[in-house]
Structures are given as C-alpha cells and as structure tokens.
Scaffold this motif. Structure first.
Motif, PDB file in Angstrom:
ATOM      1  N   ALA A 190       0.888  -1.207   0.084  1.00  0.00           N
ATOM      2  CA  ALA A 190      -0.124   0.002  -0.003  1.00  0.00           C
ATOM      3  C   ALA A 190       0.816   1.280   0.213  1.00  0.00           C
ATOM      4  N   GLY A 191       2.163   1.110   0.126  1.00  0.00           N
ATOM      5  CA  GLY A 191       2.784   2.347  -0.133  1.00  0.00           C
ATOM      6  C   GLY A 191       3.458   2.662   1.343  1.00  0.00           C
ATOM      7  N   ALA A 192       3.695   1.754   2.432  1.00  0.00           N
ATOM      8  CA  ALA A 192       4.386   2.157   3.785  1.00  0.00           C
ATOM      9  C   ALA A 192       5.839   2.402   3.664  1.00  0.00           C
ATOM     10  N   ARG A 193       6.710   1.877   2.675  1.00  0.00           N
ATOM     11  CA  ARG A 193       8.028   2.232   2.655  1.00  0.00           C
ATOM     12  C   ARG A 193       8.358   3.646   2.368  1.00  0.00           C
ATOM     13  N   PRO A 194       7.590   4.686   1.484  1.00  0.00           N
ATOM     14  CA  PRO A 194       7.826   5.834   1.375  1.00  0.00           C
ATOM     15  C   PRO A 194       7.497   6.438   2.630  1.00  0.00           C
ATOM     16  N   VAL A 195       6.467   6.126   3.292  1.00  0.00           N
ATOM     17  CA  VAL A 195       5.781   6.786   4.559  1.00  0.00           C
ATOM     18  C   VAL A 195       6.793   6.706   5.553  1.00  0.00           C
ATOM     19  N   LEU A 196       7.565   5.515   5.694  1.00  0.00           N
ATOM     20  CA  LEU A 196       8.273   5.458   6.898  1.00  0.00           C
ATOM     21  C   LEU A 196       9.570   6.273   6.468  1.00  0.00           C
ATOM     22  N   SER A 197      10.035   6.306   5.263  1.00  0.00           N
ATOM     23  CA  SER A 197      11.205   7.179   4.987  1.00  0.00           C
ATOM     24  C   SER A 197      11.000   8.658   5.071  1.00  0.00           C
ATOM     25  N   ALA A 198       9.746   9.051   4.751  1.00  0.00           N
ATOM     26  CA  ALA A 198       9.220  10.606   4.920  1.00  0.00           C
ATOM     27  C   ALA A 198       9.380  10.780   6.508  1.00  0.00           C
ATOM     28  N   PHE A 199       8.902  10.014   7.108  1.00  0.00           N
ATOM     29  CA  PHE A 199       8.730  10.076   8.932  1.00  0.00           C
ATOM     30  C   PHE A 199      10.422  10.356   8.998  1.00  0.00           C
ATOM     31  N   VAL A 200      11.189   9.358   8.744  1.00  0.00           N
ATOM     32  CA  VAL A 200      12.596   9.328   9.107  1.00  0.00           C
ATOM     33  C   VAL A 200      13.301  10.805   8.770  1.00  0.00           C
ATOM     34  N   GLU A 201      12.860  11.256   7.528  1.00  0.00           N
ATOM     35  CA  GLU A 201      13.488  12.529   7.005  1.00  0.00           C
ATOM     36  C   GLU A 201      13.019  13.823   7.833  1.00  0.00           C
ATOM     37  N   GLU A 202      11.735  13.701   8.081  1.00  0.00           N
ATOM     38  CA  GLU A 202      10.962  14.803   8.474  1.00  0.00           C
ATOM     39  C   GLU A 202      11.484  15.112  10.106  1.00  0.00           C
ATOM     40  N   VAL A 203      11.637  13.888  10.664  1.00  0.00           N
ATOM     41  CA  VAL A 203      12.112  13.954  12.141  1.00  0.00           C
ATOM     42  C   VAL A 203      13.530  14.333  12.297  1.00  0.00           C
ATOM     43  N   ALA A 204      14.434  13.916  11.378  1.00  0.00           N
ATOM     44  CA  ALA A 204      15.738  14.408  11.475  1.00  0.00           C
ATOM     45  C   ALA A 204      15.741  15.797  11.181  1.00  0.00           C
ATOM     46  N   LYS A 205      15.042  16.267   9.868  1.00  0.00           N
ATOM     47  CA  LYS A 205      15.033  17.664   9.629  1.00  0.00           C
ATOM     48  C   LYS A 205      14.684  18.504  10.506  1.00  0.00           C
TER      49      LYS A 205
END
Length: 123
Positions: A41-56
C-alpha cells in the motif's frame, strides 16, 4: 568518494539516521506497519518520509520504527504514534505528503490530526 573526510561525513550521516530508528526510552514512538499489506500500500515511502522529517526538525525524543501487521489491512499504510502517558493514536491511509503535517501538528505541537486517524476513516 575522494577522501577520508568524505567517508567520515557519510558515516556520520548514516549513524544519525540509525539513531532515529533505535528505541528511545521514555520518548515518542512512531511505528509504521511494514507487513506485506503495508508495503504493497506504500508504507516504505511513508517510513522514509517520517525518518527524514524527524531528522530535519532534530526531534531527539522521537523514535521512528517499523512493525509487522497491525491488523487493519484495509486502512494501510498505518502509522501509530505512542507517547508516554497518552493513548495511542492510529493514522490510516497515510501518504508521504501527509507526514510533514502529522509531524508538525502532532509531534511538535501536540495536536492530533483527527481527519487522518482511524476514527475519521471509520465514519
């Protein structure tokens, strides 16, 4: 890679990314369902987006991690946010474009984005 300094910079960036994915006792946990249904359903890009946003945003008290099946496949991708002393919040049908708002409103400002939650989806 042309120098040891470049290699060291790559190493530090990778270590910082890994720290976001390690357990943080007493902090906020963002858990993304990454079973077959979630990935499809597309969870991998969602996980990546959370990692990037939290890091940013340098949110040191937030851990982003993954889990297997959460059990509500029709609502995938599913993200659960667990904060000490509060009830778990379940976001459903999450797309990477929704992540900055969830991080800003929920994780930074403490306001649940109710229209993205399972309660709103069940109506």
């Amino acid at each position: 890679m042309k120098s040891l300094a470049e290699l060291a910079a790559i190493r530090e960036k990778a270590k910082a990314s890994m720290n976001l994915r390690e357990e943080n006792e007493g902090g906020v946990r963002v858990v993304v369902g990454m079973a077959t249904c979630g990935i499809a359903a597309g969870a991998r890009p969602v996980l990546s987006a959370f990692v990037e946003e939290v890091a940013k945003r340098n949110l040191a008290n937030v851990t982003v991690t993954q889990t297997g099946c959460i059990g509500i496949c029709q609502y995938e991708p599913v993200v659960e946010i667990m904060e000490p002393g509060k009830e778990k919040v379940t976001y459903v049908k999450v797309h990477p474009e929704m992540v900055p708002r969830i991080v800003n409103d929920h994780l930074v400002n403490g306001n649940v984005v109710t229209e993205f939650t399972i309660g709103a989806a069940a109506k």
